[in-house]
Design a protein around this motif. Structure first.
Motif, short mmCIF file in Angstrom:
data_model
loop_
_atom_site.label_atom_id
_atom_site.label_comp_id
_atom_site.label_asym_id
_atom_site.label_seq_id
_atom_site.Cartn_x
_atom_site.Cartn_y
_atom_site.Cartn_z
N SER A 64 0.76 -1.14 -0.34
CA SER A 64 0.06 0.03 0.09
C SER A 64 1.02 0.81 0.11
O SER A 64 0.93 2.19 -0.84
CB SER A 64 -0.99 -0.12 1.63
OG SER A 64 -1.80 -1.09 1.58
N ALA A 65 1.98 1.57 0.76
CA ALA A 65 2.74 2.25 1.18
C ALA A 65 3.28 2.61 -0.22
O ALA A 65 3.33 3.83 -1.19
CB ALA A 65 3.87 2.66 2.15
N ALA A 66 4.08 1.55 -0.86
CA ALA A 66 4.42 1.77 -2.24
C ALA A 66 4.04 2.17 -3.89
O ALA A 66 3.86 2.66 -4.26
CB ALA A 66 5.79 0.19 -2.70
N GLN A 67 3.15 1.32 -3.51
CA GLN A 67 1.43 2.13 -4.24
C GLN A 67 1.30 3.85 -4.11
O GLN A 67 0.91 4.54 -4.83
CB GLN A 67 0.36 1.80 -4.40
CG GLN A 67 0.50 0.23 -4.90
CD GLN A 67 -0.49 -0.72 -4.99
OE1 GLN A 67 -1.87 -0.94 -5.56
NE2 GLN A 67 -1.26 -1.44 -3.09
N LEU A 68 1.52 4.48 -2.74
CA LEU A 68 0.86 5.72 -2.85
C LEU A 68 2.16 6.77 -3.07
O LEU A 68 2.04 8.07 -3.74
CB LEU A 68 0.50 5.99 -1.43
CG LEU A 68 -0.21 5.66 -0.44
CD1 LEU A 68 -0.65 5.58 1.21
CD2 LEU A 68 -2.11 5.73 -0.80
N LEU A 69 3.48 5.78 -3.22
CA LEU A 69 4.57 6.03 -3.76
C LEU A 69 4.53 6.52 -5.16
O LEU A 69 4.85 7.25 -5.83
CB LEU A 69 5.57 5.99 -3.32
CG LEU A 69 5.66 6.28 -1.36
CD1 LEU A 69 7.13 5.47 -0.99
CD2 LEU A 69 6.66 7.35 -0.88
N GLY A 70 3.84 5.01 -5.16
CA GLY A 70 4.20 5.00 -7.11
C GLY A 70 3.06 6.07 -7.82
O GLY A 70 3.23 6.24 -8.79
N ALA A 71 2.26 6.03 -7.12
CA ALA A 71 0.93 7.24 -7.69
C ALA A 71 0.94 9.16 -7.53
O ALA A 71 0.39 9.58 -7.82
CB ALA A 71 -0.09 7.44 -7.04
N GLY A 72 2.40 8.87 -6.67
CA GLY A 72 2.95 10.18 -6.63
C GLY A 72 2.69 11.18 -5.71
O GLY A 72 3.35 12.34 -5.60
N LEU A 73 2.91 10.56 -4.01
CA LEU A 73 2.79 11.06 -3.31
C LEU A 73 4.45 11.20 -2.86
O LEU A 73 5.28 10.15 -3.59
CB LEU A 73 2.12 9.82 -2.12
CG LEU A 73 0.91 9.73 -1.84
CD1 LEU A 73 0.35 9.58 -0.79
CD2 LEU A 73 0.14 11.73 -1.92
#
Ligand code: ADP
Ligand code: NA
Length: 330
Positions: A64-73
């Motif tokens: 989940s954290a990796a996806q948030l970063l991947g999404a642009g956070l």
């Protein structure tokens, strides 16, 4: 205080986020990090209100954290952390639990729905007090606004009530937050059952677009989306829920207005809309997956980012909790 403070969280329960999570929540978080002092967290404490396999939970939290970063956070522009790494959440939740009426908590419709589905023997007390933990999540950071979906409005009202109650009883301590209800255009429906919202708890995943699935799998789902027996591409949520959903998704991904898209597809069949949408999605999801994978391939870097986020979050949370403890008489 300078820039408005916002706070939001997402559960790590499903591993891959779905398109509804992204367009309905995460994408707005990315926008909001620019003009706000934004705090975003993966809410693993909330996740254990229902039974979790420890290894799966740990892995899903990282994904989940990796996806948030991947999404642009961007950790330089927001504070991204894992809830359990900031113990003040549980500590403030206890204080707020003691300020919440039993009947007040029992009136929360999400609890009533979920517990009715599970039956009382499988329903935990944690699920019952889940909204109070959410209250603590928000108040710890003195958030001015909380970007949430319509389904969280009641919990936001509870947050405001409890902030007021604490402030009245013990003296001004908490900012009373404003709801920031995310736009209805972001509401994404199931591709096979356009009457239902896209959800990880759908009976089958045929109409669910998982962001971490191979792009080809999702492209196929777009191409076989349920529409209607009409042939004209137009926007009508009641009569043409499937086509309207596809238009909303297209609009969200392309940045073009629905009216513009209806004009663009004039004289074309549904197939043209579906194919274009599949391509648009693939174009967006491919770099998203690559960025997410970079973090999953480098666990030390992900740990570093999350530890830094937790440290920044704790600096704020600890200050609020110290004031609360003092006011309460600890
Ligand atoms: P799910 O409904 O699949 O269980 P969650 O409840 O974990 O997903 O939702 C996480 C975030 O994603 C919330 O902010 C919620 O409002 C948003 N969200 C979930 N499903 C959708 C959807 N179909 N359309 C728009 N936003 C959604
Ligand atoms: Na939900």
């Amino acid at each position: 205080k300078g820039r408005p403070r916002v706070l939001s969280g997402i559960q790590p329960t499903s591993g891959s986020f779905h398109l509804g999570n992204y367009l309905g929540a995460v994408r707005q978080w990315v926008d909001l990090q620019e003009a706000n002092d934004a705090f975003y967290m993966v809410v693993d404490l909330h996740a254990i209100t229902v039974e979790q396999d420890p290894a799966v939970l740990r892995q899903n939290t990282r994904i989940s954290a990796a996806q948030l970063l991947g999404a642009g956070l961007d950790p330089e522009r927001c504070t991204l952390f894992v809830q359990s790494q900031v113990p003040e959440h549980a500590q403030l939740a206890w204080v707020m639990n003691c300020l919440t009426g039993f009947g007040e908590a029992a009136r929360m419709t999400q609890f009533k729905d979920k517990s009715a589905k599970q039956g009382s023997d499988r329903t935990t007390v944690g699920l019952f007090t889940y909204p109070v933990l959410m209250v603590a999540d928000v108040l710890l950071y003195q958030a001015d606004a909380v970007p949430v979906g319509e389904d969280q409005r009641q919990h936001l009202e509870l947050t405001r009530d409890l902030a007021d109650r604490f402030n009245t009883r013990y003296g001004q301590t908490f900012t009373v937050p404003e709801p920031y209800i995310l736009k209805a255009t972001a509401k994404i429906q199931d591709l096979q059952d356009p009457a239902a919202k896209m959800s990880k708890s759908a009976a089958t995943d045929k109409g669910l677009v998982n962001l971490l699935d191979p792009a080809k799998t999702s492209a196929k789902k777009f191409k076989s989306a349920v529409t209607d027996t009409d042939t004209v591409v137009s926007y009508d949520e009641a009569a043409k829920p499937g086509v309207s959903n596809l238009l909303r998704i297209h609009s969200a991904l392309s940045g073009r207005s629905v009216d513009e898209l209806v004009a663009h597809f004039e004289g074309k069949m549904y197939g043209a809309l579906k194919t274009e949408l599949a391509d648009l999605f693939t174009e967006w999801v491919t770099p998203f997956q690559a960025r997410t994978q970079q973090y999953l391939d480098d666990p030390a870097e992900l740990d570093r980012v999350l530890a830094l986020g937790a440290e920044k979050a704790r600096a704020v949370a600890a200050e609020t909790l110290a004031e609360v403890y003092d006011r309460v008489g600890f």
